[in-house]
Design a protein around this motif. Sequence first.
Motif, PDB file in Angstrom:
ATOM      1  N   TYR A  62       8.645  -4.465   7.874  1.00  0.00           N
ATOM      2  CA  TYR A  62      10.347  -4.627   8.895  1.00  0.00           C
ATOM      3  C   TYR A  62      10.099  -5.646   9.614  1.00  0.00           C
ATOM      4  CZ  TYR A  62      14.585  -2.177  10.539  1.00  0.00           C
ATOM      5  OH  TYR A  62      16.301  -2.752  10.946  1.00  0.00           O
ATOM      6  N   ALA A  63       9.132  -5.490  10.529  1.00  0.00           N
ATOM      7  CA  ALA A  63       9.234  -6.415  11.867  1.00  0.00           C
ATOM      8  C   ALA A  63       8.476  -7.890  11.446  1.00  0.00           C
ATOM      9  CB  ALA A  63       7.717  -6.367  12.776  1.00  0.00           C
ATOM     10  N   LYS A  64       7.910  -8.233   9.869  1.00  0.00           N
ATOM     11  CA  LYS A  64       8.251 -10.032   8.915  1.00  0.00           C
ATOM     12  C   LYS A  64       9.263 -10.252   9.210  1.00  0.00           C
ATOM     13  CE  LYS A  64       3.406  -9.007   7.884  1.00  0.00           C
ATOM     14  NZ  LYS A  64       2.397  -9.376   6.856  1.00  0.00           N
ATOM     15  N   ASN A  97       5.825   0.160   9.571  1.00  0.00           N
ATOM     16  CA  ASN A  97       6.634  -0.902  10.463  1.00  0.00           C
ATOM     17  C   ASN A  97       6.169  -2.264  10.677  1.00  0.00           C
ATOM     18  OD1 ASN A  97       7.661   1.490  11.556  1.00  0.00           O
ATOM     19  ND2 ASN A  97       6.462   1.961  12.973  1.00  0.00           N
ATOM     20  N   GLN A 117      12.424  -8.731   9.899  1.00  0.00           N
ATOM     21  CA  GLN A 117      13.229  -9.056  11.144  1.00  0.00           C
ATOM     22  C   GLN A 117      13.577 -10.673  11.253  1.00  0.00           C
ATOM     23  OE1 GLN A 117      11.998  -5.409  13.288  1.00  0.00           O
ATOM     24  NE2 GLN A 117      14.578  -5.159  13.556  1.00  0.00           N
TER      25      GLN A 117
END
Length: 224
Positions: free
Chosen positions: A46-48, A43, A50
């Motif tokens: 994935y945030a990075k 997660n 985005q």
Amino acid sequence: MTKNLCLFDLDHTLLPLDSDHTWGEFVIRQGWVDAESYRAGNNAFYAKYQAGTLDIHEYIAYCTAPWRDRSAAELAAAHDRFMNEDILPAIHPVAVDLVRKHQAQGDLVALVTATNEFVTGPIAKAFGIDHLLAVNLERDASGKVTGRIAGTPSFREGKVTRTAEWLTGMGLSYESFGRIHMYSDSANDLPLMEQATDPVATNPAPSLETIARERGWPILKLFP
């Protein structure tokens, strides 16, 4: 007559999910990792992505670690399950129709994705796309994935480089085409979209939608 070129991003563009992140969840279901710690890491990466701050080399080392020591037979069986359980049910006919429309027009069509070639090879086949430009995984002399990237990763500016290299291998260049369509959801793909005569913000993230509206690019919402 010169063909047109059509380039598709994959995750959240042709698919209503992120295949890289979804593969991470599949790895958890396989019991190959500690669920809590691996999900937290997956997660976070994935945030990075985005946010536009992902270190693609660090991510490839992380996401290949749970499976790169497993046998080819085990991996093939696992990928079949992944396709049947996660990917094929998520493929919308409208996305397939968009690909077919460009193929029927005689366009040269490629899938250009920052997800690695192990995950995306079968997905490209499911869409009927022959040309896949994905992150290539380095392999040692025995064919084992090392956790490093081979060549330029197809990520951000690297998508421009990899597409140019692919075209050069066919005796072509960006200038060989009358029109270049590029479909993507992500501002990470701005470098490649700016090479296109016809960039299309497809199911765009808010950051790309803002840019598309400022530049007058069409916005296509394939999925609800």
